[in-house]
Design a protein around this motif. Structure first.
Motif: not given
Length: 165
Positions: A36, A69, A103, A108, A112
């Motif tokens: 990420n 992210c 995430v 999410a 993930y």
């Protein structure tokens, strides 16, 4: 995409940065590093090490996937297009950087949810703590190892080489 978490890593289909499905079946038989990422983070220079790993091992079966992210300190505020441009211009990134996702939490991404469900972090913590956490998936699609943001790409080079052998 459905929020259900599949049994197999290869059944995942996140979206790429153009909102097209990225079918994980194309990763079968490869070692995969999932990270990420964020453009405005103290760990952002890890893009350089990730790209070096990618260049060093891509021909031997390594794939690296970056998932931008914005959940940690709002350090990835850009659009998918801006993120892709940043990665290319500043770090020469040639590995896929997919669509920006969450995430953690209710929204999410299934990728993930799958990864966290298979490999807890330090002290059994399931959530992602910060940008640049890394997961290595072996050639059989198993989540082999999870690394904190503090683990640099260089520090996991030997592990990657071992899995590719």
């Amino acid at each position: 995409m459905s929020s259900e978490v599949p049994e197999s890593f290869y059944d995942l289909k996140p979206l790429d940065n153009k909102s097209e499905p990225y079918d994980f079946h194309q990763l079968e038989g490869k070692t995969v590093l999932i990270v990420n990422v964020a453009s405005k983070c103290g760990f952002t220079p890890q893009y350089k090490g990730l790209e070096e790993l990618y260049k060093k091992y891509h021909d031997k079966g390594l794939e690296i996937l970056g998932f931008p992210c914005n959940q940690f300190g709002r350090q990835e505020p850009g659009s998918d297009e801006e993120i892709a441009s940043f990665c290319t211009l500043n770090y020469g990134v040639t590995f896929p950087v997919l669509k920006k996702i969450d995430v953690n939490g209710d929204h999410a991404d299934p990728v993930y949810k799958f990864l966290k469900g298979k490999k807890a972090g330090l002290l059994g913590f399931r959530g992602i703590k910060w940008n640049f956490e890394k997961f290595i998936i072996d050639k059989q699609g198993n989540v082999f190892q999870r690394y904190s943001s503090m683990s640099t790409p260089e520090s996991i080079d030997a592990e990657v080489a071992k899995l590719l052998a």
